[in-house]
Structure formats: C-alpha cells, structure tokens
Design an enzyme around this catalytic site. Structure first.
Site, PDB file in Angstrom:
ATOM      1  N   GLY A  31       0.925  -1.431  -0.704  1.00  0.00           N
ATOM      2  CA  GLY A  31      -0.117   0.003  -0.324  1.00  0.00           C
ATOM      3  C   GLY A  31       0.746   0.979  -0.539  1.00  0.00           C
ATOM      4  O   GLY A  31       1.963   1.583  -0.878  1.00  0.00           O
ATOM      5  N   ASP A  33       2.425   1.943   1.880  1.00  0.00           N
ATOM      6  CA  ASP A  33       4.372   2.320   2.724  1.00  0.00           C
ATOM      7  C   ASP A  33       4.907   1.568   1.567  1.00  0.00           C
ATOM      8  O   ASP A  33       5.574   2.062   1.217  1.00  0.00           O
ATOM      9  CB  ASP A  33       4.139   0.767   4.310  1.00  0.00           C
ATOM     10  CG  ASP A  33       5.457   1.062   5.099  1.00  0.00           C
ATOM     11  OD1 ASP A  33       6.808   1.720   4.929  1.00  0.00           O
ATOM     12  OD2 ASP A  33       5.250  -0.289   5.589  1.00  0.00           O
TER      13      ASP A  33
END
Length: 163
Positions: A31, A33
């Site tokens: 995602g 991150d």
C-alpha cells in the site's frame, strides 16, 4: 492550519513531509508504505533500520529522510490493524496527533497525509476520515497546511464531503 484534499499519488506531493502509514516493523510493506519506500529508494529503509531498530508502537510516529522524493522527510505512523483486533480509536487519532508533534519537532510546515488504517487494516473509511479531520483540527501545531491525499475518486469524495 489549512486542511485540503487532493486525489493522487502521495509520493509526488510537493510538501515538507509525507506521512507514511507504516507497519510496526518499520521495514516497508504494501500500500502507501510500499509506494513510499519505492519512491524514496533505499535511503528510507536504511534510515528506518538505523532510527527504529525495534520498530515503532501502534499509534506512534517517527521521521526519516524522504530519500529520492521531493519531500524532505517521511513521518511514519503505525495505525491500528482493525482486522487483527486493534479497535481502539485512540490509537488511530494518536497517529495524526503524533505526526503533527513530529512535524513540529523537525520544522515541517506542510504535510501530505494518507487515510491511515483505512486500507488493508480494515478501519471503516467514514470513521477514518472523521478521526483524521477531528484530530487535525483539534491539535495545536505549527504546521500550516495538512493535505489529505485520497487514493481514488470515492475516497476523494468522502473526504471532500466531510471537509
């Protein structure tokens, strides 16, 4: 503090610091991150390893370099994973409050935020937006502009309607 919403790529925002929805290990992930680590390059991970050898607690925040991104810093926050039973809303609001505190410590005046915990961590999007906006509005800070970066048109509309 001004709060605005845009639809787009958080890694491309022209701000002092990008806020990362990290996991507690602080070693990259999926995602937001994963996108931040990919855009920032190996310097972000190296700084995470150096500054957070034991990771970071849920609800807490810390900063690293932004590597190759145009932002100067990444402020990493660890949101609660509702799918794993972390249902304390205080942990979610703590992410936004702590991000602002870290921004004040490092002198960041413009921030780009994702919708923390509302993806694979399963926090209901409406409440995630409300928690973000309530906390950003209520937290004393020197930050001048908080930009909510929506991933997709439906998230943009949801944040925009509540803003």
């Amino acid at each position: 503090m001004e709060i605005e919403v845009v639809e787009g790529d958080i890694t491309a925002q022209q701000v002092d610091a990008v806020v990362n929805a990290a996991n507690s290990r602080m070693r990259g992930g999926g995602g937001v991150d994963g996108a931040i680590h990919a855009a920032g390059g190996p310097a972000v991970l190296a700084d995470c390893e150096r500054r957070f050898p034991d990771g970071l607690a849920t609800g807490d925040a810390g900063w690293t370099t932004a590597g190759r991104m145009s932002a100067r810093w990444v402020i990493h926050v660890v949101g609660p994973n509702r799918n794993a039973g972390q249902t304390d809303r205080g942990l979610l609001t703590s992410c936004y409050r702590r991000a602002l505190e870290v921004a004040d410590e490092i002198g960041a005046r413009t921030l780009a935020f994702p919708l923390v915990s509302a993806g694979v961590y399963g926090w209901p999007k409406e409440d995630a937006v409300d928690a973000a906006l309530e906390t950003l509005r209520a937290t004393p800070t020197n930050v001048e502009m908080a930009r909510m970066v929506a991933f997709g048109r439906s998230s943009y509309r949801l944040i925009s309607d509540r803003l």
